[in-house]
Design an enzyme around this catalytic site. Structure first.
Site, PDB file in Angstrom:
ATOM      1  N   GLY A 197       4.208   1.572  -0.788  1.00  0.00           N
ATOM      2  CA  GLY A 197       5.116   1.654  -1.935  1.00  0.00           C
ATOM      3  C   GLY A 197       4.404   1.926  -3.243  1.00  0.00           C
ATOM      4  N   HIS A 252       1.181 -10.285  14.563  1.00  0.00           N
ATOM      5  CA  HIS A 252       0.498  -9.834  13.366  1.00  0.00           C
ATOM      6  C   HIS A 252       1.145  -8.616  12.699  1.00  0.00           C
ATOM      7  CE1 HIS A 252      -2.693  -9.092  10.598  1.00  0.00           C
ATOM      8  NE2 HIS A 252      -3.128  -8.017  11.193  1.00  0.00           N
ATOM      9  N   ARG A 272      -6.805  -4.886  20.599  1.00  0.00           N
ATOM     10  CA  ARG A 272      -6.188  -6.188  20.384  1.00  0.00           C
ATOM     11  C   ARG A 272      -5.335  -6.657  21.551  1.00  0.00           C
ATOM     12  NH1 ARG A 272      -4.868  -5.331  13.939  1.00  0.00           N
ATOM     13  NH2 ARG A 272      -7.055  -5.411  13.372  1.00  0.00           N
ATOM     14  N   LEU A 328       0.824  -1.206   0.000  1.00  0.00           N
ATOM     15  CA  LEU A 328       0.000   0.000   0.000  1.00  0.00           C
ATOM     16  C   LEU A 328       0.858   1.256   0.000  1.00  0.00           C
ATOM     17  CD1 LEU A 328      -2.957  -0.924   2.354  1.00  0.00           C
ATOM     18  CD2 LEU A 328      -2.951  -0.723  -0.128  1.00  0.00           C
TER      19      LEU A 328
END
Lengths: 644, 264
Positions: free
Chosen positions: A45, A408, A337, A43
């Protein structure tokens, strides 16, 4: 050396617009005189390459995959936040800013995060214009859902494949520029070093993964958009190829590494099933909109569930502990999270884990299916359910999913200032590759936002300022620094190829992962970290003695590629341990057992640790030097995070 | 969870590069857990080969969660193996049985030259997308997302086509190595959406022209592509593409001509 974050003065809401005005511009006719190197086509780059090429710069774009469309951003599932307030539920730029600062446990920069929230609005518009098929309401307007860490519905999504659609949007913009001849694309090419001349980044050294050719490329600036380093843990939700090599080599050439120990643990992954496993698969956080997390109330019931003598759907309502709803009534299953992950871990440690291994809790859709019908649930989450069935051979429509936290995303990365510049002028880091914006914990649906914000809306402005300062004088690869760096890269490759020991790089990677997860994972202690430091040191020595690399350089050689990346991961692992040791506080996903509140929540130490740790490489096997960037909070008050 | 490990025989296509002839080589895969993915099974075999000092079997893969489109493999005569609607990385060994012989080959198509062993060069797909698979919009200066209302059914339909992962299974499945399912998916996605209208007819012409130039074969409506597509892209996309292509040829020449010359 002092760290200047270059955060503009003035009121929060005006910082970015004032800064944009103050940045120097490059005359449109001069833009074609500048060459920009961009490594990575995710996204950050792809959006940066497209946007800069549109402006008129000459871009060289690199990726290690066979096509820019494979970048790992494609795997993001849940969605992307934007402060549009389309739902009329009280969202605003300030609220997105506030949620993000708080979610990051006050370890992010106010200025950066505010800009991210501000720009979020434009990102959605940009993607819609490109033809990204976001979910729509029947009236034709964009649909939203909610995500962990917020109480408003601000997440835009494209089923469970938002990352895919956003990346394909950016990829198409990139393709348009490749077709126009403004971007030259190099696929199956791995960046192995940065060339620094007089303190400025002027190019890179790459290896052509088809022929082994070690090549040099010159440019006025180098942008690293190479993603995160979660694979240091071996098992993570990252793609197998995701690695730290480009960022790490840049670090060894002088770029500071920020907050390396900040790792996000995602609460809803499919649990590990055996030693053979090569990766973990995430079940989107969006599932917690409708899925209810629970564990059995007693150890006895858990035992029966583990043995299989009792099925989950046979556990009576009274015997279930919906622990997130019980402990955090305001946020319920949508707590951030780190909070959800720690609570799942506690259940397991309390002997109430389920699944054969006992390392899991349930994510149950029975209520949602009763309320909405199976069809609606399938329409919302069908692809995730299918994936779950493939991997586990269990049907989540009939029995609850088993989930457990997994690594993650990494909030640490190369240190950058407000302009996304590392401390090496001309070297920039965008998206997950940099450390900024998320703090100690990343909220859901904010990684996609940052990648695109950096690529579409920040770097096109800030890079121009640097380029205008240095002027368009051509740099070319005939400078001796290119030859020297290339020579060093070849030596490194040859050193790896000479490893003819008895253990594969993959096996070293697995060992490293075990150490990192055990001692630098969801919970960390001083004692454990000191032990891990010794273990990694020994692992490193062993790697360079006993690793086995087959094949030669002059062809496709996955064994060589893997070995190079694992060697870098081992070194990064050492630094992560040092960083975690130094930070004697808990914050976000980084939980120091020694620092917790009475109720077991992460306890920060703002007096001593409200800073960004920026580490400077001081030579092989030398301890790195710590630089501190003090975080200043003018708009939000530092307070204990509380989601109850 | 299944129990009991399996022993398998693999017949694997080995080929050093596009210039060298390839051949099948037989390997044993032993102690394979039914819970492993197909690629994890290959990892195990490769680790064994590496330890013996042999070159591991090369194959393309990355995300291992069914979305990046990088994994390929022609397994027992099917792209991505015997199961419907999944990629190779999502294929698990419980789909095979103990003692089975599995044949593994690369995609075979002139437009996809061999890179090594089981990996092929799919850059032709990128060049087709580059030829026009986009909406020409610069960063910034776009309308509000809600200024373009799109009926839900249209957005959903566009999304169905947009889910193509560009893996090339359609080409591998087709007896003519046609890329029409792939190309039509993008053409359909953008052709359905209002944002895609201005370049709709020009897009289909450019993409089809590039597809032909890359050496992909023609569609004969056999439907193998649809049957083997891991993302269940529908054959109706091809019908839409043909429709737009024909319309462009017969009725839109002026429009296309004008666009190619920068308009008035």
């Amino acid at each position: 050396m002092s760290l200047d974050a270059k955060i503009p003065q003035g009121p929060l809401a005006e910082k970015w617009s004032k800064h944009k005005f103050n940045l120097k511009l490059v005359n449109p006719a001069n833009k074609r005189k500048y060459d920009i190197i961009i490594v990575g086509t995710g996204l950050a780059g792809a959006s940066a390459a497209a946007s800069l090429a549109e402006l008129g710069y000459n871009v060289k774009s690199f990726c290690f995959q066979d096509s820019p469309r494979r970048a790992h951003s494609i795997a993001a599932q849940g969605g992307i936040n934007a402060a549009k307030n389309y739902q009329n539920d009280g969202d605003s730029v300030y609220r997105l800013f506030y949620d993000t600062i708080k979610g990051g446990d006050y370890r992010a920069r106010e200025g950066n995060v505010y800009r991210l929230a501000e720009v979020s609005v434009n990102i959605i518009d940009q993607c819609v214009a490109q033809g990204v098929p976001f979910a729509r309401e029947y009236g034709g307007l964009l649909d939203n859902r909610s995500f962990g860490g917020s109480q408003v519905s601000r997440t835009f999504y494209a089923r469970g494949q938002t990352g895919q659609q956003l990346l394909l949007g950016a990829y198409s913009a990139l393709n348009r520029q490749i077709h126009a001849g403004k971007v030259k694309m190099y696929t199956r090419t791995e960046m192995l070093d940065v060339v620094v001349i007089d303190g400025h980044a002027k190019g890179i050294v790459t290896r052509n993964m088809l022929t082994g050719a070690i090549e040099t490329h010159a440019g006025h600036a180098v942008l690293l958009c190479t993603g995160g380093y979660s694979n240091v843990f071996y098992l993570s939700t990252n793609a197998i190829g995701s690695n730290v090599t480009a960022a790490w080599r840049a670090h060894k050439r002088g770029a500071f590494f920020g907050n390396p120990c900040y790792t996000q643990i995602h609460p809803t992954c499919i649990p590990v099933s055996g030693d053979h496993q090569s990766k973990l698969t995430l079940m989107s956080e969006s599932l917690r909109n409708d899925g209810r997390v629970w564990a059995p109330k007693t150890k006895e019931l858990a035992e029966q569930l583990r043995k299989g003598t009792l099925k989950a759907d046979q556990v009576k309502e009274d015997d279930r502990d919906y622990f997130l709803e019980r402990k955090y009534p305001a946020f319920g299953n949508l707590v951030p999270r780190d909070v959800a992950s720690r609570n799942a871990k506690e259940m397991v440690e309390d002997g109430r884990g389920v699944g054969t291994s006992g390392f899991a809790v349930f994510l149950d859709f029975a209520d949602a299916i009763k309320r909405l019908g199976e069809e609606t649930v399938a329409a919302k989450y069908g692809n995730l359910f299918d994936m779950y069935i493939q991997i586990t051979d269990e049907n989540p429509y009939k029995q609850p999913m088993r989930i457990y936290p997994a690594v993650h995303y990494t909030m640490g990365g190369l240190w950058v200032d407000y302009n996304l510049s590392t401390n090496v002028p001309g070297l920039y880091a965008l998206g997950e590759c940099n450390f900024s914006d998320h703090g100690a914990n990343r909220l859901g649906a904010s990684a996609l936002m940052q990648g695109l914000s950096d690529g579409y809306f920040v770097i096109p402005y800030t890079l121009g300022d640097y380029l205008a300062t240095i002027g368009p004088k051509k740099v070319d690869t005939s400078h001796p620094a290119f030859e020297q760096t290339k020579k060093e890269v070849i030596e490194h490759v040859n050193k790896l190829l000479a490893l003819k020991g008895t253990k594969t790089a993959e096996a070293y990677h697995r060992d490293l992962g075990h150490i990192m997860w055990e001692y630098c994972g969801m919970a960390r202690t001083e004692e454990g970290l000191i032990k891990a430091k010794g273990l990694i040191k020994a692992l490193k020595v062993d790697f360079w003695k006993n690793a086995k690399v087959v094949g030669e350089n002059e062809e496709v050689n996955a064994s060589l590629e893997r070995a190079g990346r694992v060697a870098d991961f081992i070194e990064l692992g050492e630094l992560m341990i040092d960083d975690a040791l130094m930070r004697r506080e808990s914050c976000g996903g980084h939980f120091r057992v020694e620092s917790q509140t009475e109720s077991g929540e992460a306890k920060r130490d703002d007096e001593n640790f409200a800073f960004v740790a920026a580490w400077e490489f001081k030579g092989e096997n030398q301890p790195e030097e710590l630089h501190k960037e003090q975080l200043v909070f003018e708009s939000v008050h530092l307070s204990q995070r509380n989601y109850a | 969870m299944s129990n009991g490990n399996m022993n398998l025989t693999l017949k694997v296509w080995r080929q050093k590069n596009a210039q060298t002839a390839g051949k099948f080589v037989t390997y044993k895969a032993e102690g394979i857990s039914p819970d492993m993915s197909f690629l994890e099974m290959l990892d195990v075999v490769n680790e064994g080969l590496t330890l013996k000092g042999d070159e591991p079997i090369h194959f393309d893969h990355d995300c291992r969660e069914g979305i990046c489109g990088m994994c390929s493999l022609y397994i027992n005569g099917h792209p991505h193996g015997p199961k419907r609607a999944i990629t190779t990385c999502q294929l698990h060994m419980r789909s095979f049985h103990d003692g089975e012989t599995i044949t593994i080959e690369p995609w075979r198509a002139t437009a996809f030259p061999i890179v090594k062993d089981l990996a092929v060069d799919r850059s032709a797909f990128d060049r087709i997308q580059q030829a026009g698979g986009y909406v020409s919009v610069n960063t910034g200066g776009v309308p509000d997302g809600n200024a373009i209302a799109i009926p839900k059914v249209i957005a959903d339909e566009a999304f169905n086509s947009a889910t193509c992962i560009g893996c090339g299974a359609c080409v591998a499945a087709c007896k003519n190595a046609s890329a029409m399912l792939f190309v039509s998916a993008k053409v359909t996605q953008l052709g359905l959406l209002p944002q895609g209208q201005p370049e709709r007819y020009r897009r289909v012409q450019s993409m089809v022209a590039q597809m032909d130039e890359e050496g992909f074969g023609n569609c004969t409506n056999t439907g193998a592509c649809e049957a083997e597509c891991p993302k269940e892209i529908k054959l109706t996309n091809i019908a839409r593409m043909n429709n737009d292509f024909l319309s462009a040829k017969l009725f839109r020449q002026e429009e296309i001509h004008e666009e190619q010359h920068g308009g008035a």
